[in-house]
Design a protein around this motif. Structure first.
Motif, mmCIF file in Angstrom:
data_model
loop_
_atom_site.group_PDB
_atom_site.id
_atom_site.type_symbol
_atom_site.label_atom_id
_atom_site.label_comp_id
_atom_site.label_asym_id
_atom_site.label_seq_id
_atom_site.Cartn_x
_atom_site.Cartn_y
_atom_site.Cartn_z
ATOM 1 N N UNK A 415 -10.845 0.898 1.815
ATOM 2 C CA UNK A 415 -10.655 -0.490 1.406
ATOM 3 C C UNK A 415 -11.957 -1.285 1.543
ATOM 4 N N UNK A 418 -14.114 -0.402 -1.262
ATOM 5 C CA UNK A 418 -13.511 -0.699 -2.568
ATOM 6 C C UNK A 418 -14.020 -2.011 -3.152
ATOM 7 N N UNK B 21 -5.144 -7.121 4.658
ATOM 8 C CA UNK B 21 -5.988 -5.936 4.544
ATOM 9 C C UNK B 21 -6.592 -5.886 3.138
ATOM 10 N N UNK B 22 -7.746 -6.521 2.971
ATOM 11 C CA UNK B 22 -8.360 -6.548 1.643
ATOM 12 C C UNK B 22 -8.697 -5.128 1.193
ATOM 13 N N UNK B 23 -8.471 -4.865 -0.069
ATOM 14 C CA UNK B 23 -8.881 -3.581 -0.631
ATOM 15 C C UNK B 23 -7.798 -2.507 -0.618
ATOM 16 N N UNK B 24 -6.771 -2.673 0.218
ATOM 17 C CA UNK B 24 -5.676 -1.697 0.211
ATOM 18 C C UNK B 24 -4.543 -2.286 -0.618
#
Lengths: 471, 180
Positions: A415, A418, B21-24
């Protein structure tokens, strides 16, 4: 042609000797200006030698170890026994690129011609460009990469002979993505100096993917310099993919020169490599130019990554945005050095810089340094740098849903990376890189015998959950 | 027992302040969670199409209209959205014991209804919910079987749903007074 191989442990002296012997043949197509530039380059290198850790800019990156090998310096690559079509086969689904291949620094002419050649688009070797387009070479070569400030660039300029040359005339949007694959495949430790020149006219656009790969685990040193000039109102979408073996050193100096309203997006994705130093120099040389300078690095074992970014706001009303994120494990070390210079006339500059790092082990090191130098008064300029561990609250949250520690960590690391990967604007490339990042984090990515994009061929079953929303 | 194993054994905790939870993406998160729990029970991973159908089904059941799939877990969510997301996760994981920690705090009345509705729809004879709250309001929508009053970490009084009404009317002071 001459294939010269010299072997010695004193790399500097070997290079100087080589230049003495072969300098004449390297520069046989030179104009007076370029001949003088080469002379200046080798003079500076002879005087300064390789950068060492006493220099502020090299404090945390030590080249002495990687230079202490008996390199050979092939001026002509031996290309006889390699099956190019096999080595450079591209199997990324839906990713149609126009591929230009370099093997051991030598441009491989595979007889392919870019579809817009009729409109004046040129993709060829730099050596060919010296013969065929002397006026473009004369106008641009060596104009953006100053030899005085960087002894490695000086050295490269002295020896510049082969590499990729790209020319996009005014008002042309290149539809194909140009992919430069730079492979090292040699029985001996090689020291290579590739030189690329990318010229975009006005109102043009180009997507460029630059891949640096190793084929084997042989020692190698690449000192690469790329000059890219982006004309008025043109845009360059640039990616660097680095997946090299642990015994290789890669110095990647890129000089971007932006004219008014030009747009640059450059993204450095470093997945593996013994020692990688990326220097991105961005000169915003016309009103309204914009640059996004992004990077992500995932390093472990004893790997070393160094990202140096220099953004020169030379004209008013320009914007720049830097974002570098990295994850370092084991004994890996990293450096980020972000220098933003806002010159006196560069009013209404808006510059942003950020470097975020996660250190997985307590032996991993990152040295991050923002450096803002501002001489104008109407400026918005900000920076940030963080070094941390994985967010324990987020880890707890993931685990509370039944996700085991290992996978929870993986998810968070993925994440973290990302944010950069999601900025890749070519969808097929984004999916591929996304996949590579996941593999890298699982420790399943090794250097491949093909381009970094080709890992598909020997893909292991990936247990990591693929984001369904992207399918 | 590690928290992930407790989760796989069927305990779910609805957080008072769910973490961003950024990005998930929620899809990725839930699919990983469902599969990890399946792995714990010796089951094969859920096929992609089945999983997507399940997500769609639970969304409809909970009357969640927002496009969850592409969004990062809780990132930029309002208080209400975060709590709805907690209930959505609960619906996906189908725990046998769910502990909802002040799920009603910071909720507007519409979000409260959706959250309560979700709990009611997931209620089965073979599962249980522990709802932690300070207010009677939530209990208008989730009718409790048993009410416990905790004080200093101990259950000091238990009763049926009438106990909640009594508390609403009199406050907590009379319980403290009666303990003294």
């Amino acid at each position: 042609m001459d294939g010269t191989i010299i072997t010695t442990y004193n790399t500097r002296d070997a290079l100087l000797k080589l230049y003495e012997e072969k300098g004449g043949s390297i520069g046989k197509h030179d104009s007076t200006r370029i001949a003088a530039l080469r002379k200046e380059g080798i003079g500076l290198f002879s005087q300064k030698g390789f950068p060492h850790t006493k220099l502020e800019k090299w404090r945390n990156t030590d080249l002495s170890k990687v230079l202490n090998h008996s390199y050979s310096f092939p001026l002509e690559a031996e290309t006889g026994e390699v099956d190019f079509e096999e080595v450079f086969k591209c199997d990324v689904p839906g990713f149609d690129t126009f591929m230009v291949a370099q093997l051991n620094g030598k441009f491989i002419d595979r007889g392919k011609i870019i579809s817009q050649a009729g409109q004046g688009v040129v993709v060829c070797s730099l050596a060919e460009a010296f013969n065929k387009y002397p006026e473009l070479i004369e106008k641009h070569f060596g104009k953006y990469a100053p030899v005085a400030e960087n002894s490695l660039t000086a050295l490269n300029t002295a020896f510049a002979r082969d590499g990729v040359f790209i020319y996009v005339p005014d008002n042309i949007s290149v539809t194909e993505t140009v992919q430069m694959v730079n492979l090292i495949h040699s029985g001996d430790p090689v020291f290579l100096q590739t030189r690329n020149l990318v010229i975009l006219g006005r109102n043009s656009s180009l997507r460029l993917v630059q891949c640096d790969d190793s084929v084997d685990d042989q020692i190698g040193f690449i000192n690469s310099v790329t000059e890219a000039v982006i004309g008025e109102n043109s845009s360059l979408d640039h990616y660097k993919l680095q997946n090299k073996n642990d015994r290789s050193a890669l110095i990647n100096n890129i000089y971007f020169h932006l004219e008014a309203s030009a747009v640059l997006s450059t993204n450095a994705i470093s997945l593996n490599g013994g020692l990688i130093r990326n220097e991105a120099n961005v000169k915003l040389n016309g009103r309204g130019a914009h640059a996004d300078i992004l990077g992500v690095y995932l390093m472990d074992r004893n790997q070393h990554i160094d990202n140096q970014v220099f953004v020169d706001h030379a004209q008013p009303d320009c914007t720049s945005n830097e974002m570098f994120k990295g994850i370092l494990d084991d004994h890996a070390s990293g450096v980020f050095n972000g220098h933003i210079l806002v010159r006196r006339d560069a009013q209404r500059t808006n510059a942003y810089q950020n470097n975020k790092n996660i250190l997985i082990s307590d032996k991993a090191v990152i040295d991050t340094k923002p450096f803002l130098e501002i001489y104008a008064d109407d400026v918005k300029c900000s920076h940030g740098a963080t070094v941390g561990q994985l967010d324990t609250e987020a880890l707890f949250y993931l685990r509370s849903r039944g996700i085991g520690m290992e996978n929870a960590r993986m998810l968070l690391m993925y994440a973290f990376a990302a944010e950069i990967v999601n900025r890749i604007s070519i969808p097929q490339l984004r999916i591929r890189i996304d996949d590579l990042v996941k593999k890298r984090l699982r420790g399943e990515l090794s250097i491949c015998d093909q381009c970094v994009l080709h890992c598909n061929a020997r893909e292991q079953k990936v247990a990591f959950e693929i984001d369904l929303s992207r399918i | 027992m590690p928290i992930e194993d407790r989760a796989s054994e069927g305990i779910f905790l609805g957080f008072q302040y769910p973490v961003e939870i950024p990005g998930v993406s929620i899809t990725n998160f839930m699919r990983t969670a469902v599969n990890e729990q399946r792995k714990y029970h010796g089951l094969d991973p859920i096929p992609a199409n089945e999983f997507l159908a399940k997500m769609e089904e639970k969304k409809q059941m909970l009357e969640i209209t927002a496009k969850l799939a592409n969004r990062s877990v809780n990132e930029g969510f309002s208080g209400g959205e975060k709590k709805k997301n907690e209930i959505f996760q609960m619906a996906m994981l189908e725990p046998s014991l769910a502990i909802l920690d002040e799920t009603d705090s910071g909720l507007d009345i519409d979000a409260l209804k959706i959250v309560a509705n979700g709990v009611n729809k997931l209620r089965r004879p073979d599962n249980a919910f522990v709802v932690i709250t300070h207010y009677q309001r939530l209990l208008d929508y989730i009718v409790p079987d048993i009410v416990h009053v905790l004080f200093d970490g101990r259950i000091v009084r238990s009763g049926g749903k009438e106990l909640a009404f009594e508390l609403e009317e009199k406050g907590y002071e009379w319980i403290k007074a009666s303990l003294a």
